[in-house]
Design a protein around this motif. Structure first.
Motif, PDB file in Angstrom:
ATOM      1  N   VAL A   1       0.842  -1.201   0.000  1.00 33.45           N
ATOM      2  CA  VAL A   1       0.000   0.000   0.000  1.00 33.45           C
ATOM      3  C   VAL A   1       0.876   1.249   0.000  1.00 33.45           C
ATOM      4  O   VAL A   1       0.617   2.212  -0.719  1.00 33.45           O
ATOM      5  N   HIS A   2       1.928   1.197   0.796  1.00 30.46           N
ATOM      6  CA  HIS A   2       2.810   2.358   0.891  1.00 30.46           C
ATOM      7  C   HIS A   2       3.452   2.674  -0.457  1.00 30.46           C
ATOM      8  O   HIS A   2       3.425   3.830  -0.922  1.00 30.46           O
ATOM      9  N   VAL A   3       4.021   1.677  -1.089  1.00 29.24           N
ATOM     10  CA  VAL A   3       4.711   1.894  -2.360  1.00 29.24           C
ATOM     11  C   VAL A   3       3.728   2.417  -3.399  1.00 29.24           C
ATOM     12  O   VAL A   3       3.979   3.401  -4.095  1.00 29.24           O
ATOM     13  N   ALA A   4       2.575   1.735  -3.484  1.00 32.84           N
ATOM     14  CA  ALA A   4       1.584   2.135  -4.488  1.00 32.84           C
ATOM     15  C   ALA A   4       1.087   3.552  -4.235  1.00 32.84           C
ATOM     16  O   ALA A   4       0.954   4.362  -5.150  1.00 32.84           O
ATOM     17  N   THR A   5       0.813   3.843  -2.972  1.00 32.68           N
ATOM     18  CA  THR A   5       0.288   5.169  -2.639  1.00 32.68           C
ATOM     19  C   THR A   5       1.313   6.256  -2.951  1.00 32.68           C
ATOM     20  O   THR A   5       0.987   7.302  -3.510  1.00 32.68           O
ATOM     21  N   GLU A   6       2.569   5.997  -2.602  1.00 32.66           N
ATOM     22  CA  GLU A   6       3.606   7.000  -2.839  1.00 32.66           C
ATOM     23  C   GLU A   6       3.808   7.242  -4.329  1.00 32.66           C
ATOM     24  O   GLU A   6       4.055   8.368  -4.766  1.00 32.66           O
ATOM     25  N   ILE A   7       3.737   6.182  -5.111  1.00 34.84           N
ATOM     26  CA  ILE A   7       3.882   6.352  -6.564  1.00 34.84           C
ATOM     27  C   ILE A   7       2.741   7.211  -7.106  1.00 34.84           C
ATOM     28  O   ILE A   7       2.946   8.109  -7.929  1.00 34.84           O
TER      29      ILE A   7
END
Lengths: 672, 125
Positions: A72-78
């Protein structure tokens, strides 16, 4: 330590130096709900980390929770980075402001307004050049290739900036975009930093692109840890993460897993204003990730559910837990507009709360939010929520996203229920038809059998019977022939009525004369019953002679059929006292009568009563339905009651013909 | 085996015409009608009490037991009675069930077939 140093294994890199304008903030809040479902669902997290179950108490392993949080973190940051680069380009387009850092001008000879020039190096990379072209032609933010800008391999985000048009703002066609492009805003995303920031204390994780692996943690990421594949705008990123140390395993629920990880990270005691800010952002991101996950959990469940009762309680618990709601209730609308409560838990909503389509910017604790659920412009239900604490705009938007899913569930359930009802009716009809065919064929065969049997006796054994016996057999043949004729006539009438092809010739009819004629014809047939006919003058009615004779004949036959031999069937004709009707016919018998609970059904097609008198007699169950349908076509009415002596009493009423009504008015006119 | 002599017969049918027909015809055949009735419950009682050679039973005789039930009961309580279920219902399941109860199924409409069935022709049709 809250974040680990990252290591990168890269198969390629262009060895550039330049700005690393990491996306900050811009557009973050706007993303929440719009991206919520798409992020979680598009990422396909369900394959590894996120349970689709609504069971609050379900446990998930610590590793899965870590992986889910990282995904979730990676996707959200992207997504944040893409939104930020788009916003920068948009601002540049609209305002003509100084180009931001990381700007790649259209003209290679132009120097950037601020920051180091990375444009030459970027242009030299074929993949980057292709991404720049794509961003220019589409006007959309692009997640470009992986390049090394001197600080390790990074994912490029880029968006085109155009000259501002005084009339249209941003260009709307590819041709216009190509002519008005001034350059691109390019921001690299440090994936290694994302991995590090997305992991809780003690956890390890990695993100692998086709040729590059970013990893973070105190040790190499073991192969046994769960992995997840994220499709980030065409980049297939394989994430692997876990919590070999076991920190965070005390958390009992998946729903609270991410929050707990954040809490654990904060409890590790890291200090410093920058770190706190980072953690605050992460906590906010994790809270939103939890909301996204809630939507992801609820979505497939409610959209696939056909029975609201199966999912509403679980959804209500989820909502209450996550948003600390004091009450949740769902109301539906019946076809006539009436409101029915489908589900309710906790505090009742404020009944004065007006239903809205869009939630407000905030909701105070104790206030009620009534959300109208609409499908195709039609209200299907209303979800009322009583806030247990203050809710902000982002949380209310998340709630709104969930109500959209519930709307789908309500629509599904409604459709399913109507289909089930239609199916049930078809089955009932099929059973009725099967029963009718069996009964009808039996009722047709019975008189035929009797006729053939008595005829056989006479033919084969004529000489063995005396005249009285022969006359009796002939009489029975006649009676059964009439019985057969009556069944056939009922079936024909029924068929004509059913097809709507019955022909009525409306004329003025004297009911007393008509009924008297039917009694005269049927009297001899009812040898075992006395027919008592009486009449007083009544207005003529507008009716069809054949239809009226069928109606009266059916009622008289029925009365004789269901009453004991040697009793009286009384028929009377007279004016009707009921407003709107001119004349009426009353038929009374001295049989057992019709039970009160069956009276509303006796005019229904195929209905046969349960009384012994009914069971002992023949019948298909269409005679009285034919009566009611014919009477209806003649604009009359038929009622069934209990006769004064306990038998059945049928009353027919018909409006006076217009000529008769006119004559009536004249006769009642005051004498001048 | 076909009997040519006088048989003791019980007849049950809720339709008076049908009952009269059977009684008249079997009487002309020389059989001894030991009892007749309009319902299944009386038919069972008569058969158990009088132990006739043959019982000719209609199927639909509401509100009491129907012909199939009479045949099933008599198969246990009066197994010597040959039961003929004589009916206007021509339903495959009913035919199978009657035969499974050890009785003869015979559709109404042909008195000659009834005479042969009462006489013991195993396959009157």
């Amino acid at each position: 330590m809250a974040s680990w140093p990252t290591t990168v294994q890269s198969g390629r890199g262009v060895g550039m130096t330049g700005a690393s304008a990491r996306a900050e903030g811009a557009g973050r809040d706007l993303l929440l709900v719009a991206l919520a479902a798409s992020v979680v669902l598009a990422l396909g997290l369900g394959a590894t980390g996120l349970s689709r179950s609504l069971a609050v108490e379900r446990r998930a392993s610590a590793d899965e929770r870590v992986l889910a949080a990282l995904s979730v973190h990676v996707a959200t940051e992207i997504e944040h980075a893409l939104a930020a680069v788009e916003e920068s380009a948009r601002v540049a387009t609209l305002s003509g402001a100084a180009m931001p850092a990381g700007f790649v001008p259209r003209d290679p000879s132009s120097a950037p307004s601020t920051g180091p020039d990375i444009s030459a190096a970027l242009r030299a990379d074929r993949a980057v050049a292709a991404a720049l072209d794509r961003a220019r032609d589409t006007g959309e933010p692009i997640l470009g290739p992986i390049v090394d800008l001197g600080e390790g391999p990074s994912l490029l985000t880029l968006a085109a900036a155009y000259t501002r048009s005084p009339t249209t703002g941003r260009p709307v066609s590819t041709v216009e975009r190509r002519s008005r492009i001034v350059g691109w805003v390019v921001n690299p995303v440090d994936v290694g930093e994302l991995v590090s920031a997305g992991l809780p204390v003690g956890a390890v994780g990695s993100v692998t692109d086709a040729k590059t692996t970013w990893s973070a943690g105190p040790e190499q990421v073991p192969e046994r840890l769960p992995s997840d594949t994220v499709d980030a705008h065409g980049h297939e990123l394989v994430l692997r993460a876990g919590d070999p140390s076991g920190v965070g395993t005390a958390t009992s629920t998946l729903a609270l897993g991410v929050t707990t990880i954040v809490v654990a990270a904060l409890a590790a005691g890291a200090v410093g204003v920058g770190l706190r800010r980072l953690r605050s952002q992460r906590e906010e991101a994790d809270d939103r990730a939890a909301q996204i996950r809630l939507i992801g959990d609820v979505g497939p469940l409610v959209q696939q559910s056909l029975e609201l009762a199966d999912v509403l309680p679980a959804i209500a618990v989820q909502l209450s837990d996550h948003f600390e709601l004091a009450g949740v209730s769902l109301s539906g609308f019946l076809g006539d507009g009436a409101v029915v409560n489908l589900f309710s838990v906790g505090d009742p909503p404020d009944p004065s709360a007006k239903a809205v389509l869009r939630p407000p910017d905030h909701l105070l604790a104790g206030q009620t939010l009534a959300l109208a659920l609409e499908r195709g412009g039609r209200s299907v239900a209303q979800l009322s929520l009583v806030a247990g604490r203050d809710l902000d705009a982002a949380q209310l938007q998340s709630l709104r996203a969930i109500t959209e899913l519930i709307t789908a569930a309500v629509a599904n359930a409604s459709l399913f229920a109507s289909q089930q009802e239609a199916l049930r009716r078809l089955r009932d009809l099929d059973a009725l038809k099967t029963g009718f065919l069996g009964t009808a064929s039996h009722e047709l065969r019975t008189p035929v059998t009797a006729i053939a049997g008595f005829a056989t006796l006479l033919i084969e054994s004529w000489d063995r019977f005396d005249d009285e016996q022969r006359a009796h057999f002939v009489e029975r043949i006649g009676a059964n022939a009439r019985s057969l004729g009556a069944v056939v006539q009922d079936l024909l009438d029924f068929s004509l009525l059913d097809r709507g092809s019955i022909v009525l010739t409306i004329q003025d009819v004297d009911l007393a004369e008509l009924v008297g004629g039917v009694v005269d014809r049927l009297g001899p047939v009812f040898g075992d019953h006395e027919m008592a006919f009486s009449s007083v003058p009544a207005p003529a009615i507008a009716g069809d002679v054949n239809g009226l004779e069928r109606v009266v004949s059916n009622l008289l036959t029925n009365a004789a059929k269901f009453s004991p031999p040697h009793t009286t069937v009384a028929v009377s004709v007279g004016p009707s006292a009921k407003v709107g009707y001119g004349a009426e016919v009353v038929v009374r018998d001295e049989g057992p009568g019709i039970p009160r609970e069956e009276r509303h059904q006796v005019f229904t097609r195929f209905f046969r009563g349960s009384g012994e008198a009914v069971l002992r007699t023949r019948g298909v169950g269409i005679g009285l339905s034919v009566v009611a349908e014919l009477v209806g076509l003649l604009k009359g009415e038929v009622e069934v009651d209990e006769a004064p002596g306990g038998g059945a009493q049928f009353t027919l009423r018909f409006p006076a013909s217009s000529a008769a009504a006119h004559a009536e008015e004249i006769s009642h006119a005051p004498t001048p | 085996m076909v009997s040519t002599g006088t048989l003791r017969v019980v007849v049950a049918d809720n339709d008076p015409d049908a009952l009269e027909l059977v009684l008249t015809d079997l009487g002309l055949e020389g059989h001894d009608i030991v009892a007749s009735c309009l319902d299944g419950a009386t038919a069972i009682a008569m058969c158990e009490q009088l132990a006739p050679d043959v019982a000719v039973i209609d199927h639909r005789m509401p509100p009491g037991p129907h012909g199939l039930e009479v045949a099933q009961v008599l198969a246990r309580s009066a197994p010597t009675v040959r039961v003929i279920v004589f009916t206007n219902y021509q339903d495959r399941q009913l035919i199978d069930a009657v035969r499974a109860a050890g009785a003869t199924y015979l559709p109404k409409g042909n008195l000659r077939l009834l005479r042969r069935a009462v006489a013991g022709d195993d396959d009157p049709r």
